[in-house]
Design a protein around this motif. Structure first.
Motif, PDB file in Angstrom:
ATOM      1  N   TYR A 390       0.926  -1.139  -0.608  1.00 11.87           N
ATOM      2  CA  TYR A 390       0.142   0.623  -0.353  1.00 11.87           C
ATOM      3  C   TYR A 390       0.805   0.942   0.491  1.00 11.87           C
ATOM      4  O   TYR A 390       0.217   2.211  -0.454  1.00 11.87           O
ATOM      5  CB  TYR A 390      -0.844  -0.183   1.406  1.00 11.87           C
ATOM      6  N   ALA A 391       1.903   0.959   1.072  1.00 14.09           N
ATOM      7  CA  ALA A 391       2.478   2.239   0.521  1.00 14.09           C
ATOM      8  C   ALA A 391       3.048   2.700  -0.855  1.00 14.09           C
ATOM      9  O   ALA A 391       3.634   3.457  -1.234  1.00 14.09           O
ATOM     10  CB  ALA A 391       3.763   1.900   1.552  1.00 14.09           C
ATOM     11  N   SER A 394       0.331   4.454  -2.703  1.00 14.52           N
ATOM     12  CA  SER A 394       0.582   5.642  -1.622  1.00 14.52           C
ATOM     13  C   SER A 394       0.863   6.384  -2.267  1.00 14.52           C
ATOM     14  O   SER A 394       0.554   8.019  -2.346  1.00 14.52           O
ATOM     15  CB  SER A 394       0.275   5.677  -0.755  1.00 14.52           C
ATOM     16  N   LYS A 395       2.373   6.659  -2.943  1.00 15.82           N
ATOM     17  CA  LYS A 395       3.376   7.165  -2.934  1.00 15.82           C
ATOM     18  C   LYS A 395       3.337   7.933  -3.585  1.00 15.82           C
ATOM     19  O   LYS A 395       3.907   8.882  -5.061  1.00 15.82           O
ATOM     20  CB  LYS A 395       4.522   6.814  -2.258  1.00 15.82           C
ATOM     21  N   ASP A 398      -0.449   8.989  -4.311  1.00 18.49           N
ATOM     22  CA  ASP A 398      -1.031  10.467  -3.652  1.00 18.49           C
ATOM     23  C   ASP A 398      -2.781   9.894  -3.105  1.00 18.49           C
ATOM     24  O   ASP A 398      -3.728  10.884  -3.026  1.00 18.49           O
ATOM     25  CB  ASP A 398      -1.236  11.016  -4.416  1.00 18.49           C
ATOM     26  N   ILE A 399      -2.553   8.594  -3.042  1.00 22.07           N
ATOM     27  CA  ILE A 399      -3.531   7.720  -2.342  1.00 22.07           C
ATOM     28  C   ILE A 399      -4.058   7.378  -1.350  1.00 22.07           C
ATOM     29  O   ILE A 399      -2.522   6.867  -0.805  1.00 22.07           O
ATOM     30  CB  ILE A 399      -4.452   7.030  -3.086  1.00 22.07           C
ATOM     31  N   ASP A 400      -4.595   7.189   0.419  1.00 18.24           N
ATOM     32  CA  ASP A 400      -5.037   6.320   0.920  1.00 18.24           C
ATOM     33  C   ASP A 400      -5.518   4.468   0.454  1.00 18.24           C
ATOM     34  O   ASP A 400      -6.969   5.076  -0.143  1.00 18.24           O
ATOM     35  CB  ASP A 400      -5.610   6.851   1.966  1.00 18.24           C
ATOM     36  N   THR A 402      -6.243   2.262   1.729  1.00 15.04           N
ATOM     37  CA  THR A 402      -8.271   1.648   2.342  1.00 15.04           C
ATOM     38  C   THR A 402      -8.659   2.314   1.650  1.00 15.04           C
ATOM     39  O   THR A 402     -10.275   1.620   1.737  1.00 15.04           O
ATOM     40  CB  THR A 402      -7.455   1.169   3.730  1.00 15.04           C
ATOM     41  N   VAL A 403      -8.815   3.281   1.588  1.00 18.84           N
ATOM     42  CA  VAL A 403      -9.912   4.433   1.837  1.00 18.84           C
ATOM     43  C   VAL A 403     -10.539   4.855  -0.160  1.00 18.84           C
ATOM     44  O   VAL A 403     -11.787   4.160  -0.062  1.00 18.84           O
ATOM     45  CB  VAL A 403      -9.705   6.124   1.758  1.00 18.84           C
ATOM     46  N   TYR A 404      -9.339   4.158  -0.696  1.00 19.98           N
ATOM     47  CA  TYR A 404      -9.834   4.741  -2.463  1.00 19.98           C
ATOM     48  C   TYR A 404     -10.366   2.851  -2.489  1.00 19.98           C
ATOM     49  O   TYR A 404     -11.466   3.145  -3.652  1.00 19.98           O
ATOM     50  CB  TYR A 404      -8.317   4.699  -3.398  1.00 19.98           C
ATOM     51  N   GLU A 406     -12.352   1.099  -0.598  1.00 23.16           N
ATOM     52  CA  GLU A 406     -13.668   0.733   0.362  1.00 23.16           C
ATOM     53  C   GLU A 406     -14.893   0.112  -0.169  1.00 23.16           C
ATOM     54  O   GLU A 406     -14.726  -1.265   0.401  1.00 23.16           O
ATOM     55  CB  GLU A 406     -13.778   2.032   0.836  1.00 23.16           C
ATOM     56  N   ASP A 426      -0.888  -3.115   6.391  1.00 24.54           N
ATOM     57  CA  ASP A 426       0.082  -2.068   5.103  1.00 24.54           C
ATOM     58  C   ASP A 426       0.175  -3.102   3.434  1.00 24.54           C
ATOM     59  O   ASP A 426       1.031  -2.684   2.779  1.00 24.54           O
ATOM     60  CB  ASP A 426       1.522  -2.660   5.471  1.00 24.54           C
TER      61      ASP A 426
END
Length: 460
Positions: A390-391, A394-395, A398-400, A402-404, A406, A426
């Motif tokens: 996930y990192a 995200s990098k 530029d998203i989260d 777990t939210v993206y 959902e 993670d």
């Protein structure tokens, strides 16, 4: 990546229709609203990258001398060599037009001739084609370079192997499918192990870096006993890579398959036994399971890429050269340049006509949205690494995550309960049991997925 574990019940339960994810979005989502103008703009933008990508070329040669009944490829059956002349003239035109879109300092590090049967062409025609490519593109002649060609062992002599080596090819792909004579007769593709072995020996003599065999399970009259004999003969020849494809019987879509008697096809349970036999036999023989239907020897670059996390997937299957813009040329060929996919017209006559008129023969495609890019990255990570960190996601975007994702969580939780994946705060990691169901896992991230996926083959 975890070593595979064959779970018959789990595989049977998840044997649904779904894409093979040689692209995302898949070709089923291409549309007429994106074609030549958009493609030219994406080519221009790709030249303006801070570090422009090297190039990969795919050339489609659609001609075959005989019809293989199982085949779903875009092809033209003819015994007349002269039928290829106008097509080659058009292909030469496309090479010239395409090359003008890309800066000359972008080297071609990968070249693949597929079909059809590329060796339907004479040595003189192939040499002229390669020479024309070299006049218009910057071909890398040293260092990392993959030049591959698909051959039909029934129509290639040992002398032609040496000619192909002289043209610069260093990889061969041979269509074997099955060595059992009744199966060969049922699909109209008869070739002996002896003639294939002779070509393998000749290719080794001329220094080919990689030899790949294509097999198919699920063909008419196949049994575990007969297919094990085929596997024995194949392993004795020690190809570097082996692909074992699932035969999808779709006679409504592919007219040639109507010549196969459906009563002779193995049942779903028998196909599963054929797959399990193939996996166990090849792994016991020292091959590594790459993913989907691909196997490779441990010292092959494909195995090394899997272990290092640098495996890639495109329209030719698994690959080792990831950071390339792919230019597809010839009827039905697909390009992936910048943020777009675009496909050429499928039939040879309109393909030739458009190029004669001076136009690129594009017919459909799409420009990737930001959501497409996020999901393509997730699907690629599942298909090629069996791991989604996930990192990294995200990098890059530029998203989260777990939210993206959902809305995808219930489906992912179901896959975890059934033992296909492990979910952690993670990462998502494919389990040993899940490695045979990568398509199923990838579908969880597919925003275009429909309840009825019968446009695609089944997973097994």
């Amino acid at each position: 990546m975890t070593e595979p574990l064959f779970d018959t019940e789990l595989i049977r339960r998840y044997d649904h229709h779904g894409p093979r994810y040689t692209s995302y979005p898949t070709a089923a989502e291409f549309h007429d609203g994106f074609a030549e103008t958009g493609y030219r703009e994406q080519a221009r933008l790709s030249n303006d990258d801070l570090i422009p990508k090297p190039l990969s070329l795919y050339l489609h040669i659609p001609f075959c001398r005989s019809l293989c009944y199982y085949c779903a490829c875009n092809k033209k059956i003819t015994q007349h060599a002269e039928d290829a002349v106008p097509y080659l003239a058009a292909l030469h035109n496309e090479i010239a037009i395409q090359s003008a879109l890309f800066d000359p300092d972008r080297p071609v590090i990968q070249l693949h001739l597929g079909g059809g049967t590329p060796t339907f062409l004479s040595d003189a025609q192939l040499e002229s084609l390669i020479g024309h490519i070299g006049q218009h593109f910057t071909l890398r002649h040293r260092g990392i370079r993959e030049w591959s060609v698909e051959i039909d062992p029934r129509t290639v002599t040992p002398e032609r192997i040496s000619a192909l080596a002289g043209m610069g090819f260093n990889r061969l792909s041979m269509g074997i499918q099955d060595f059992h004579p009744p199966v060969q007769r049922a699909v109209n593709r008869i070739q002996s192990p002896a003639e294939v072995a002779g070509l393998v020996n000749e290719a080794r003599h001329w220094g080919f870096q990689s030899i790949s065999f294509d097999l198919i399970y699920g063909l008419p009259l196949q049994t575990p006993a007969s297919f094990e004999q085929t596997l024995q003969k194949v392993v004795a020849m020690s190809p570097d890579r082996i692909s074992v494809y699932n035969y999808a019987h779709l006679p409504d879509r592919f007219r040639a398959q109507r010549l196969i008697d459906a009563a002779d096809l193995p049942s779903a349970a028998e196909k599963l036994r054929l797959l399990e036999l193939s996996v166990n036999y090849l792994c016991d023989a020292g091959y590594e399971y790459i993913g989907m239907d691909h196997f490779a020897m441990p010292d092959d670059s494909l195995s090394k890429a899997r272990r290092s996390g640098h495996l890639h997937r495109n329209f030719q299957g698994y690959s080792t050269l990831a950071e390339c813009d792919l230019i597809g040329m010839g009827a039905s060929a697909i390009s992936h340049v910048g943020d777009c996919y675009v496909q050429n017209v499928k039939e040879t006559k309109p393909y030739t006509a458009q190029l004669t008129a001076g136009y690129l023969p594009t017919t459909r495609g799409l420009l990737l949205s930001e959501d497409d890019k996020v999901r393509a990255y997730a699907i690629h990570s599942v298909m090629c690494r069996g791991l989604l960190r996930y990192a990294e996601l995200s990098k890059r975007f530029d998203i989260d995550p777990t939210v993206y994702f959902e809305r995808e969580q219930p489906r992912l939780a179901e896959l975890q309960r059934d033992g296909l994946i492990d979910l952690a705060p993670d990462r998502l990691e494919v389990t040993a049991k899940g490695r045979f169901l990568l398509r199923t896992i990838a579908m969880a991230f597919d925003a275009y997925r429909r309840p009825d996926q019968k446009l695609f083959s089944k997973a097994i």
